[in-house]
Write a protein that holds these residues in place. Structure first.
Motif, PDB file in Angstrom:
ATOM      1  N   TYR A  65       0.824  -1.205   0.000  1.00  0.00           N
ATOM      2  CA  TYR A  65       0.000   0.000   0.000  1.00  0.00           C
ATOM      3  C   TYR A  65       0.861   1.259   0.000  1.00  0.00           C
ATOM      4  CZ  TYR A  65      -3.394   3.511   1.485  1.00  0.00           C
ATOM      5  OH  TYR A  65      -4.161   4.638   1.562  1.00  0.00           O
ATOM      6  N   TYR A  66       1.892   1.270   0.833  1.00  0.00           N
ATOM      7  CA  TYR A  66       2.708   2.483   0.964  1.00  0.00           C
ATOM      8  C   TYR A  66       3.504   2.756  -0.309  1.00  0.00           C
ATOM      9  CZ  TYR A  66       6.287   5.718   2.578  1.00  0.00           C
ATOM     10  OH  TYR A  66       7.128   6.801   2.697  1.00  0.00           O
ATOM     11  N   TYR A  67       4.250   1.737  -0.771  1.00  0.00           N
ATOM     12  CA  TYR A  67       5.097   1.954  -1.951  1.00  0.00           C
ATOM     13  C   TYR A  67       4.283   1.949  -3.250  1.00  0.00           C
ATOM     14  CZ  TYR A  67       9.311   1.544   0.867  1.00  0.00           C
ATOM     15  OH  TYR A  67      10.305   1.755   1.788  1.00  0.00           O
ATOM     16  N   GLY A  68       3.077   1.382  -3.193  1.00  0.00           N
ATOM     17  CA  GLY A  68       2.254   1.355  -4.399  1.00  0.00           C
ATOM     18  C   GLY A  68       1.332   2.550  -4.546  1.00  0.00           C
ATOM     19  N   ALA A  69       0.951   3.193  -3.416  1.00  0.00           N
ATOM     20  CA  ALA A  69      -0.033   4.278  -3.492  1.00  0.00           C
ATOM     21  C   ALA A  69       0.419   5.571  -2.830  1.00  0.00           C
ATOM     22  CB  ALA A  69      -1.346   3.815  -2.845  1.00  0.00           C
ATOM     23  N   LYS A  70       1.358   5.504  -1.905  1.00  0.00           N
ATOM     24  CA  LYS A  70       1.728   6.696  -1.143  1.00  0.00           C
ATOM     25  C   LYS A  70       3.065   7.312  -1.551  1.00  0.00           C
ATOM     26  CE  LYS A  70      -1.835   6.908   1.589  1.00  0.00           C
ATOM     27  NZ  LYS A  70      -2.732   8.086   1.599  1.00  0.00           N
ATOM     28  N   THR A  71       3.790   6.680  -2.429  1.00  0.00           N
ATOM     29  CA  THR A  71       5.073   7.228  -2.863  1.00  0.00           C
ATOM     30  C   THR A  71       5.086   7.397  -4.378  1.00  0.00           C
ATOM     31  OG1 THR A  71       6.051   5.017  -3.090  1.00  0.00           O
ATOM     32  CG2 THR A  71       6.302   6.120  -0.965  1.00  0.00           C
ATOM     33  N   LYS A  72       6.061   8.147  -4.843  1.00  0.00           N
ATOM     34  CA  LYS A  72       6.225   8.354  -6.277  1.00  0.00           C
ATOM     35  C   LYS A  72       6.598   7.036  -6.951  1.00  0.00           C
ATOM     36  CE  LYS A  72       8.985  10.940  -9.634  1.00  0.00           C
ATOM     37  NZ  LYS A  72      10.111  11.899  -9.821  1.00  0.00           N
ATOM     38  N   LEU A  73       5.974   6.778  -8.096  1.00  0.00           N
ATOM     39  CA  LEU A  73       6.240   5.538  -8.812  1.00  0.00           C
ATOM     40  C   LEU A  73       7.606   5.612  -9.500  1.00  0.00           C
ATOM     41  CD1 LEU A  73       5.282   2.765  -9.779  1.00  0.00           C
ATOM     42  CD2 LEU A  73       4.235   3.906 -11.751  1.00  0.00           C
ATOM     43  N   THR A  74       8.513   4.767  -9.065  1.00  0.00           N
ATOM     44  CA  THR A  74       9.834   4.632  -9.689  1.00  0.00           C
ATOM     45  C   THR A  74      10.089   3.152  -9.928  1.00  0.00           C
ATOM     46  OG1 THR A  74      10.992   4.430  -7.561  1.00  0.00           O
ATOM     47  CG2 THR A  74      10.659   6.674  -8.439  1.00  0.00           C
ATOM     48  N   THR A  75      11.162   2.863 -10.634  1.00  0.00           N
ATOM     49  CA  THR A  75      11.495   1.456 -10.848  1.00  0.00           C
ATOM     50  C   THR A  75      11.759   0.751  -9.526  1.00  0.00           C
ATOM     51  OG1 THR A  75      13.801   2.138 -11.190  1.00  0.00           O
ATOM     52  CG2 THR A  75      12.453   1.805 -13.148  1.00  0.00           C
ATOM     53  N   ASN A  76      12.368   1.458  -8.583  1.00  0.00           N
ATOM     54  CA  ASN A  76      12.672   0.859  -7.286  1.00  0.00           C
ATOM     55  C   ASN A  76      11.407   0.541  -6.493  1.00  0.00           C
ATOM     56  OD1 ASN A  76      14.933   0.256  -5.233  1.00  0.00           O
ATOM     57  ND2 ASN A  76      13.516   1.537  -4.076  1.00  0.00           N
ATOM     58  N   THR A  77      10.494   1.513  -6.397  1.00  0.00           N
ATOM     59  CA  THR A  77       9.260   1.271  -5.654  1.00  0.00           C
ATOM     60  C   THR A  77       8.404   0.203  -6.332  1.00  0.00           C
ATOM     61  OG1 THR A  77       8.169   3.111  -6.824  1.00  0.00           O
ATOM     62  CG2 THR A  77       9.208   3.616  -4.709  1.00  0.00           C
ATOM     63  N   PHE A  78       8.448   0.180  -7.666  1.00  0.00           N
ATOM     64  CA  PHE A  78       7.690  -0.845  -8.402  1.00  0.00           C
ATOM     65  C   PHE A  78       8.201  -2.238  -8.052  1.00  0.00           C
ATOM     66  CE2 PHE A  78       7.324  -3.635 -12.119  1.00  0.00           C
ATOM     67  CZ  PHE A  78       5.945  -3.625 -12.307  1.00  0.00           C
ATOM     68  N   PHE A  79       9.528  -2.427  -8.086  1.00  0.00           N
ATOM     69  CA  PHE A  79      10.102  -3.735  -7.779  1.00  0.00           C
ATOM     70  C   PHE A  79       9.882  -4.113  -6.315  1.00  0.00           C
ATOM     71  CE2 PHE A  79      13.081  -3.172 -11.546  1.00  0.00           C
ATOM     72  CZ  PHE A  79      12.468  -4.169 -12.287  1.00  0.00           C
ATOM     73  N   ILE A  80       9.890  -3.135  -5.415  1.00  0.00           N
ATOM     74  CA  ILE A  80       9.630  -3.416  -4.001  1.00  0.00           C
ATOM     75  C   ILE A  80       8.216  -3.961  -3.828  1.00  0.00           C
ATOM     76  CG2 ILE A  80       9.213  -2.317  -1.760  1.00  0.00           C
ATOM     77  CD1 ILE A  80      11.628  -0.588  -2.226  1.00  0.00           C
ATOM     78  N   VAL A  81       7.259  -3.377  -4.540  1.00  0.00           N
ATOM     79  CA  VAL A  81       5.876  -3.866  -4.476  1.00  0.00           C
ATOM     80  C   VAL A  81       5.799  -5.300  -5.011  1.00  0.00           C
ATOM     81  CG1 VAL A  81       3.537  -3.555  -5.385  1.00  0.00           C
ATOM     82  CG2 VAL A  81       4.838  -1.578  -4.582  1.00  0.00           C
ATOM     83  N   ILE A  82       6.498  -5.577  -6.104  1.00  0.00           N
ATOM     84  CA  ILE A  82       6.504  -6.938  -6.657  1.00  0.00           C
ATOM     85  C   ILE A  82       7.072  -7.925  -5.648  1.00  0.00           C
ATOM     86  CG2 ILE A  82       7.454  -8.409  -8.463  1.00  0.00           C
ATOM     87  CD1 ILE A  82       5.280  -6.524  -9.433  1.00  0.00           C
ATOM     88  N   LEU A  83       8.172  -7.549  -5.004  1.00  0.00           N
ATOM     89  CA  LEU A  83       8.754  -8.410  -3.965  1.00  0.00           C
ATOM     90  C   LEU A  83       7.757  -8.672  -2.842  1.00  0.00           C
ATOM     91  CD1 LEU A  83      12.453  -7.297  -3.290  1.00  0.00           C
ATOM     92  CD2 LEU A  83      11.651  -9.550  -4.011  1.00  0.00           C
ATOM     93  N   ALA A  84       7.069  -7.618  -2.413  1.00  0.00           N
ATOM     94  CA  ALA A  84       6.099  -7.752  -1.329  1.00  0.00           C
ATOM     95  C   ALA A  84       4.939  -8.660  -1.732  1.00  0.00           C
ATOM     96  CB  ALA A  84       5.578  -6.368  -0.924  1.00  0.00           C
ATOM     97  N   LEU A  85       4.544  -8.611  -2.995  1.00  0.00           N
ATOM     98  CA  LEU A  85       3.463  -9.482  -3.471  1.00  0.00           C
ATOM     99  C   LEU A  85       3.876 -10.952  -3.424  1.00  0.00           C
ATOM    100  CD1 LEU A  85       2.059  -7.435  -6.501  1.00  0.00           C
ATOM    101  CD2 LEU A  85       0.946  -7.847  -4.301  1.00  0.00           C
ATOM    102  N   TYR A  86       5.115 -11.235  -3.804  1.00  0.00           N
ATOM    103  CA  TYR A  86       5.619 -12.614  -3.666  1.00  0.00           C
ATOM    104  C   TYR A  86       5.568 -13.044  -2.199  1.00  0.00           C
ATOM    105  CZ  TYR A  86       7.448 -12.790  -8.460  1.00  0.00           C
ATOM    106  OH  TYR A  86       7.582 -12.814  -9.833  1.00  0.00           O
ATOM    107  N   ASP A  87       5.946 -12.134  -1.315  1.00  0.00           N
ATOM    108  CA  ASP A  87       5.948 -12.450   0.121  1.00  0.00           C
ATOM    109  C   ASP A  87       4.539 -12.656   0.663  1.00  0.00           C
ATOM    110  OD1 ASP A  87       8.700 -12.283   0.130  1.00  0.00           O
ATOM    111  OD2 ASP A  87       8.751 -10.197   0.792  1.00  0.00           O
ATOM    112  N   VAL A  88       3.584 -11.872   0.156  1.00  0.00           N
ATOM    113  CA  VAL A  88       2.184 -12.036   0.573  1.00  0.00           C
ATOM    114  C   VAL A  88       1.683 -13.430   0.187  1.00  0.00           C
ATOM    115  CG1 VAL A  88      -0.184 -11.292   0.110  1.00  0.00           C
ATOM    116  CG2 VAL A  88       1.579  -9.592   0.579  1.00  0.00           C
ATOM    117  N   ILE A  89       2.038 -13.870  -1.015  1.00  0.00           N
ATOM    118  CA  ILE A  89       1.626 -15.205  -1.466  1.00  0.00           C
ATOM    119  C   ILE A  89       2.169 -16.282  -0.530  1.00  0.00           C
ATOM    120  CG2 ILE A  89       1.930 -16.912  -3.305  1.00  0.00           C
ATOM    121  CD1 ILE A  89       1.900 -14.587  -5.297  1.00  0.00           C
TER     122      ILE A  89
END
Length: 405
Positions: A65-89
């Protein structure tokens, strides 16, 4: 007489069937008893997984939520969200099933659930390490190749889709290799008891495929870990060199000119002013005024000095980029450390070609179950690493908790 004999045979058959049913019932009850005993022994492993699950299910959605909606979209924040999604699974699917696998130590008869569990573990693990490589590559380009074309969001999305495809390609054999497999149950009764466990097949015909599957994954882990170490070593060396040059440059930046330099500069300016005035009288040169000529001279002197100074000034590396890199280095280290015991024990079990309960002591079995699930640390600790090193995320996280209370 015949009727009496027939009646006796029927009674004997019924007695045999009853004794067989009783025997089977007793065996089932004994298996359940041994399973319950093992479940009590595995309490430390169960508690470990429960703690990891709670930490992961609380932290990872916050990261998304934070890196996907509350921060500026960059390649770094995008990849962090992807990592977090793997972890959620992993936290939402793998961890509850792992708890069930431990609690049903000898009675895990859910074949489909076992296959899904192992597939998700491999899929998330491969997806995570490949995403870490993508992040390291992005960090390398941003810090060590500033003048080269950088990775954009569109490219990052294509890279993530490619990673998903590779993860599926390398994980699908687990759907064949793993399942609810019949395993022997050691006991002190001298009985040949069999139970069911979620593990790799022990059939001889499949052993070469089990070897290839585990060998490929272990080799992939080693190669990608070396790639990550090399990339971050180069990045670290670049940052260190930059800071070293910056420290050498900073003292001269604030240095005041000495009296000798001031006198020389003034003398040069006076001499040029005299030459310009003489030139005007003799008609040799015709500047608009001597004063303008002096200003022009001074301007040229300033320009040359500025160019000289700029030539010694080191190229800038954004401090925020350095902070992000440090965080991702720590995340990478945690990944490598958490996956190494898991992969090593998995390969070791394949080499033994026996169920672990057959050759390990009670304490050894507990440690084996915890160690073979060491990869769960990665999925649980990542969001807390972001929180420790990102003050904005930390404030957002605790602010959200306070609001909930």
């Amino acid at each position: 007489m015949r009727a009496h004999t027939t009646t006796n045979k029927m009674a004997s058959n019924n007695s045999t069937m009853l004794s067989n049913d009783t025997f089977l019932s007793d065996r089932v009850a004994l298996v359940q008893q041994l399973n319950d005993k093992m479940a009590r022994l595995m309490v430390p492993a169960t508690v470990y997984i429960c703690i990891m699950m709670v930490l992961g299910l609380v932290g990872n959605p916050m990261v998304c939520y934070y890196y996907g909606a509350k921060t500026k979209l960059t390649t770094n924040t995008f990849f962090i969200v992807i990592l977090a999604l793997y972890d959620v699974i992993v936290c939402a699917i793998s961890m509850p099933t792992e708890i069930a696998d431990i609690e049903l130590f000898y009675t895990f008869e859910y074949n489909v659930a076992c296959k899904i569990l192992r597939f998700v573990n491999y899929f998330a693990g491969i997806g995570s390490i490949l995403t870490l490589v993508a992040i390291a590559t992005d960090r390398f380009k941003k810090i060590c190749r500033l003048t080269k074309p950088q990775m954009g969001i569109r490219t990052a999305k294509f890279v993530s889709l490619g990673i998903i495809g590779i993860a599926i390609l390398l994980s699908w054999p687990s759907l064949v290799i793993y399942g609810s497999i019949q395993v022997p149950i050691p006991n002190t009764y001298g009985l040949d008891l069999m139970g069911a466990d979620c593990t790799s097949t022990k059939e001889v015909a499949y052993q070469k495929y089990v070897w290839v599957f585990n060998g490929v994954h272990f080799l992939l882990f080693v190669v990608l870990s070396v790639v990550l170490i090399v990339l971050y070593s180069i990045i670290g060396h670049t940052i260190f060199s930059h800071k070293k040059r910056l420290m050498m440059y900073t003292p001269s930046k604030n240095r005041t000119p000495s009296s000798t330099e001031v006198e020389t500069s003034l003398s040069d300016c006076s001499q040029k002013m005299e030459d310009n005035m003489k030139g005007t009288e003799k008609g040799v040169i015709k500047p608009k005024t001597a004063t303008q000529s002096l200003f022009t001279s001074i301007k040229r002197h300033s320009t040359v000095s500025k160019k000289s100074t700029d030539s010694h000034k080191p190229s800038g590396i954004d401090s925020e980029a350095v902070k992000i890199t440090v965080v991702m280095v720590i995340v990478t280290i945690v990944f490598i450390v958490s996956f190494l015991p898991y992969l090593s024990l998995t390969v070791w079990r394949v080499v033994k070609r026996q169920h672990e309960a057959e050759f390990l002591s009670d304490a050894g079995l507990v440690w084996f179950k915890i160690g073979s699930r060491s990869f769960l640390l990665n999925s649980s600790l990542n969001p807390w690493i972001y929180g420790i090193f990102n003050s904005n995320f930390r404030q957002f996280f605790f602010g959200w908790i306070c609001k909930k209370r």
